[in-house]
Design a protein around this motif. Structure first.
Motif, PDB file in Angstrom:
ATOM      1  N   TYR A   3       0.921  -1.071  -0.246  1.00 51.96           N
ATOM      2  CA  TYR A   3      -0.132  -0.091   0.005  1.00 51.96           C
ATOM      3  C   TYR A   3       0.845   1.379  -0.003  1.00 51.96           C
ATOM      4  O   TYR A   3       0.263   2.265   0.466  1.00 51.96           O
ATOM      5  CB  TYR A   3      -0.915  -0.214   1.097  1.00 51.96           C
ATOM      6  N   TRP A  18      -5.845   7.491   4.042  1.00 48.44           N
ATOM      7  CA  TRP A  18      -6.498   6.335   4.488  1.00 48.44           C
ATOM      8  C   TRP A  18      -8.118   6.379   4.010  1.00 48.44           C
ATOM      9  O   TRP A  18      -8.719   5.526   3.552  1.00 48.44           O
ATOM     10  CB  TRP A  18      -6.630   6.484   6.031  1.00 48.44           C
ATOM     11  N   TRP A  22      -9.853   3.416   1.778  1.00 47.14           N
ATOM     12  CA  TRP A  22     -10.947   2.661   2.131  1.00 47.14           C
ATOM     13  C   TRP A  22     -12.136   3.035   0.961  1.00 47.14           C
ATOM     14  O   TRP A  22     -12.978   2.023   0.737  1.00 47.14           O
ATOM     15  CB  TRP A  22     -11.503   3.264   3.340  1.00 47.14           C
ATOM     16  N   TRP A  29      -3.394  -4.054   3.090  1.00 47.37           N
ATOM     17  CA  TRP A  29      -2.640  -4.474   4.185  1.00 47.37           C
ATOM     18  C   TRP A  29      -3.505  -5.461   4.956  1.00 47.37           C
ATOM     19  O   TRP A  29      -2.841  -5.958   5.992  1.00 47.37           O
ATOM     20  CB  TRP A  29      -2.435  -3.060   5.176  1.00 47.37           C
ATOM     21  N   CYS A  59      -7.912   0.467  13.715  1.00 53.06           N
ATOM     22  CA  CYS A  59      -8.401  -0.926  13.939  1.00 53.06           C
ATOM     23  C   CYS A  59      -8.837  -1.624  12.425  1.00 53.06           C
ATOM     24  O   CYS A  59      -8.720  -2.897  12.251  1.00 53.06           O
ATOM     25  CB  CYS A  59      -9.332  -0.954  14.777  1.00 53.06           C
ATOM     26  N   GLY A  60      -8.852  -0.727  11.430  1.00 54.97           N
ATOM     27  CA  GLY A  60      -9.333  -1.421  10.152  1.00 54.97           C
ATOM     28  C   GLY A  60     -10.553  -2.237  10.372  1.00 54.97           C
ATOM     29  O   GLY A  60     -11.438  -1.691  11.054  1.00 54.97           O
ATOM     30  N   ALA A  78     -11.172   1.788  17.166  1.00 58.71           N
ATOM     31  CA  ALA A  78     -11.037   3.058  16.634  1.00 58.71           C
ATOM     32  C   ALA A  78     -10.466   3.355  15.147  1.00 58.71           C
ATOM     33  O   ALA A  78      -9.058   2.851  15.255  1.00 58.71           O
ATOM     34  CB  ALA A  78     -10.249   4.108  17.824  1.00 58.71           C
ATOM     35  N   ASP A  79     -11.201   3.822  14.506  1.00 59.74           N
ATOM     36  CA  ASP A  79     -10.529   4.365  12.959  1.00 59.74           C
ATOM     37  C   ASP A  79     -11.024   5.687  12.671  1.00 59.74           C
ATOM     38  O   ASP A  79     -12.323   5.910  12.687  1.00 59.74           O
ATOM     39  CB  ASP A  79     -10.974   3.046  12.032  1.00 59.74           C
ATOM     40  N   LEU A  80     -10.180   6.254  11.815  1.00 60.72           N
ATOM     41  CA  LEU A  80     -10.490   7.598  11.270  1.00 60.72           C
ATOM     42  C   LEU A  80     -11.621   7.237  10.185  1.00 60.72           C
ATOM     43  O   LEU A  80     -12.388   8.111   9.921  1.00 60.72           O
ATOM     44  CB  LEU A  80      -9.217   7.822  10.612  1.00 60.72           C
ATOM     45  N   SER A  81     -11.648   6.228   9.477  1.00 57.28           N
ATOM     46  CA  SER A  81     -12.355   6.035   8.368  1.00 57.28           C
ATOM     47  C   SER A  81     -13.637   5.346   8.699  1.00 57.28           C
ATOM     48  O   SER A  81     -13.878   4.342   9.126  1.00 57.28           O
ATOM     49  CB  SER A  81     -11.765   5.044   7.384  1.00 57.28           C
ATOM     50  N   ASP A 108     -10.311  10.000  15.649  1.00 60.89           N
ATOM     51  CA  ASP A 108      -9.093  10.181  15.303  1.00 60.89           C
ATOM     52  C   ASP A 108      -8.326  10.132  16.585  1.00 60.89           C
ATOM     53  O   ASP A 108      -8.549  10.576  17.547  1.00 60.89           O
ATOM     54  CB  ASP A 108      -8.883  11.783  15.116  1.00 60.89           C
ATOM     55  N   PHE A 110      -5.637  10.957  17.603  1.00 59.98           N
ATOM     56  CA  PHE A 110      -4.846  12.262  18.304  1.00 59.98           C
ATOM     57  C   PHE A 110      -5.864  13.107  19.140  1.00 59.98           C
ATOM     58  O   PHE A 110      -5.558  13.802  19.497  1.00 59.98           O
ATOM     59  CB  PHE A 110      -4.195  12.796  17.129  1.00 59.98           C
ATOM     60  N   TYR A 125      -0.798  -2.024  16.039  1.00 57.65           N
ATOM     61  CA  TYR A 125      -0.397  -2.799  14.574  1.00 57.65           C
ATOM     62  C   TYR A 125      -0.700  -2.292  13.503  1.00 57.65           C
ATOM     63  O   TYR A 125      -1.785  -2.004  13.274  1.00 57.65           O
ATOM     64  CB  TYR A 125      -0.681  -4.259  14.961  1.00 57.65           C
ATOM     65  N   PHE A 127      -0.254   0.702  12.827  1.00 56.53           N
ATOM     66  CA  PHE A 127      -0.813   1.985  12.959  1.00 56.53           C
ATOM     67  C   PHE A 127       0.378   3.004  13.086  1.00 56.53           C
ATOM     68  O   PHE A 127       0.109   4.106  12.741  1.00 56.53           O
ATOM     69  CB  PHE A 127      -1.789   2.088  14.305  1.00 56.53           C
TER      70      PHE A 127
END
Ligand code: SAM
Length: 215
Positions: A3, A18, A22, A29, A59-60, A78-81, A108, A110, A125, A127
């Protein structure tokens, strides 16, 4: 790596990569299962997880969050997407796993509201290597913020390269053991390391599993 974008990106741009991955379904990955090193740590080496609440940032599709969840340990993926969260939630439901055990949220890493009780377990992992290297200090500081004293941060180091090769383009951005020490040592103590851990077939020699205890 599959990727790799082929060009260096700024910290500001990285999250677009990201959401783009998606939305176009280029999630190469994704190994479709729990990380072998994590399964080995918990099932074979019988690592005792603290109880409470845990988090898997980035977390995908959520395999690892679902694996870690158990009575007494609620996991949050938790994932941004939003598409990742949707896919993970659907997979959980398809597997008949209760949302009382594991929940997924668009987050997010952060910038989210930390629960009062913080987290007792975290799993990282693919991440650390997903974020721009300029954000690594923030990554370490953020884990220090969100973990309760004594909490376990399980970090599966990947993709490990020799120091002189660990620069350049990404994601994934290459890592060394020192990349983690540099940003964790102030607030975490390394309590477990296994450089012979099991790995995905295509990642042999590129992974080391570690556990860090929040001081
Ligand atoms: C390389 S993928 C790894 C996914 C999963 N850990 C796996 O191994 O299948 C990185 C994931 O991190 C997510 N991500 C990137 N930046 C993030 C951030 N700041 N907060 C939460 N998730 C983020 C991406 O959307 C993507 O799903």
């Amino acid at each position: 790596m599959a990727y790799q974008t082929g060009s260096e990106v700024s910290a500001d741009e990285y999250n677009k990569i990201w959401s783009g991955a998606w939305s176009t379904g280029t999630t190469r990955w994704d190994k479709g299962d729990v990380s072998p090193a994590l399964r080995e740590l918990i099932e074979d080496k019988q690592w005792v997880l603290p109880s409470g609440q845990g988090i898997v940032p980035g977390c995908g599709r959520g395999y690892d969050a679902m694996f870690l969840a158990r009575p007494g340990l609620h996991m949050v993926g938790a994932d941004l997407s939003p598409l990742a969260v949707e896919a993970a939630s659907k997979l959980r439901d398809d597997k008949g796993i209760s949302s009382q055990l594991v929940s997924f949220a668009v987050t997010d890493f952060f910038n989210f509201k930390i629960p009062d009780e913080k987290y007792q377990v975290a799993y990282d992992y693919t991440f650390f290597c997903a974020i721009h290297p300029s954000m690594r200090a923030d990554w370490g500081a953020r884990y220090a913020q969100i973990m309760s004293p004594g909490g376990h941060l399980i970090a599966l180091m990947y993709p490990l390269q020799k120091a002189e090769e660990a620069r350049g383009r990404g994601p994934p951005f290459m890592v060394t053991e020192d990349s983690y020490h540099d940003v964790l040592d102030n607030n975490f103590e390394l309590i477990h390391i296994d450089s012979n851990c099991q790995t995905h077939d295509t990642r042999v020699g590129e992974e080391i599993i570690t556990v860090w205890r929040r001081k």
